[in-house]
Design a protein around this motif. Sequence first.
Motif, PDB file in Angstrom:
ATOM      1  N   GLN A 167      48.473  62.348  20.793  1.00 41.60           N
ATOM      2  CA  GLN A 167      48.142  63.672  21.322  1.00 41.60           C
ATOM      3  C   GLN A 167      47.967  64.675  20.183  1.00 41.60           C
ATOM      4  O   GLN A 167      48.689  64.626  19.188  1.00 41.60           O
ATOM      5  N   GLY A 168      47.018  65.592  20.363  1.00 44.54           N
ATOM      6  CA  GLY A 168      46.781  66.627  19.369  1.00 44.54           C
ATOM      7  C   GLY A 168      45.786  66.193  18.304  1.00 44.54           C
ATOM      8  O   GLY A 168      45.208  65.099  18.356  1.00 44.54           O
ATOM      9  N   ASN A 169      45.612  67.080  17.323  1.00 40.00           N
ATOM     10  CA  ASN A 169      44.699  66.764  16.219  1.00 40.00           C
ATOM     11  C   ASN A 169      45.367  65.804  15.230  1.00 40.00           C
ATOM     12  O   ASN A 169      46.476  65.300  15.463  1.00 40.00           O
ATOM     13  N   PHE A 170      44.665  65.551  14.106  1.00 39.15           N
ATOM     14  CA  PHE A 170      45.145  64.543  13.166  1.00 39.15           C
ATOM     15  C   PHE A 170      46.504  64.907  12.581  1.00 39.15           C
ATOM     16  O   PHE A 170      47.421  64.083  12.546  1.00 39.15           O
ATOM     17  N   ARG A 172      48.722  67.007  13.742  1.00 37.95           N
ATOM     18  CA  ARG A 172      49.772  67.049  14.762  1.00 37.95           C
ATOM     19  C   ARG A 172      50.227  65.639  15.135  1.00 37.95           C
ATOM     20  O   ARG A 172      51.400  65.411  15.392  1.00 37.95           O
ATOM     21  N   ARG A 173      49.308  64.693  15.137  1.00 33.52           N
ATOM     22  CA  ARG A 173      49.688  63.305  15.418  1.00 33.52           C
ATOM     23  C   ARG A 173      50.607  62.753  14.336  1.00 33.52           C
ATOM     24  O   ARG A 173      51.561  62.027  14.627  1.00 33.52           O
TER      25      ARG A 173
END
Length: 301
Positions: A167-170, A172-173
Amino acid sequence: MRFDSYHPAINFIFFGVVITAAIAFNQPVFLAIGYICFFLYSVKLNGKKAVIFNLVLIPCIILFALFYSGYNHFGVTNLAVNFIGNMITLESLVTGLVIGVTIASVLIWFSCMNAVVSSDKVVYLFGRISPRLSLFLSILLRMVPRIKERAHKINVAQRAIGRGTGQGNFFRRIRNFLRIASIVVTWTMENMIETSDSMKCRGYTLKGRSAFSIYRFDYRDRSFVLAIFWCIAVLLMGVLLDQTRIMYNPEIILNRVTPLSWIFYSAYAFLCLLLMLLQMIGEKRFEQKKRSRFRAYGNFG
């Protein structure tokens, strides 16, 4: 009948012998026999997962051979020049292939050993010799599947609040993954301490401690031991006659293959295929008994 139904000492003896032979024998015929037999038994034991794992090892062997031949310079048969100007020889390339096949064979055998030798067998064998070592090995063997299960549960829980690994952008993952990894590591350390303290409170490390076991060394195990040591005796004769060795430096020198050599090849193939043969015979007997009982009940009805 699978090999995991045999006595734990037999399991360790067999895998110790075949892994030692896979490492010690660098002769091409022995390498080919061993790798093919290991491949077939792992597929018979683990199914599609073993096929994928074994096929992935093949390009790894080739890449390792190319890497080895590019940085190790010996031999008299020149083949090519690599991108940095070093000569690639046939002897170094074949040596890299031999080392790669040996490592792959050992990995395949360890995958089979992991499927056959369970944690209770390790505890049974090492519990009387060293209770502390037995406790450490039992915790270590259970660690990987429990960590995998716990990580999956934590990921599902984090996904419910929008913090899953997918979930989320790179960035955040990555942050979510590091958070989950931190939780798993913390849980693992606490669980190991709790397990160790619990086993100590139960007197696990005391000398003379008795333990219940369902294993019994019967006539079937004795027959299997005799078959293993017969194969070992034949292979030792092959070692004494230099049938399991080959020279790769400075040139490839292989002993002449004689009719006696086929006895050693057959003994090694029989040793490596022994587990698969026993399992196939056991499955065939089980099917025959199943059919006979079905016919008996059908006639009775």
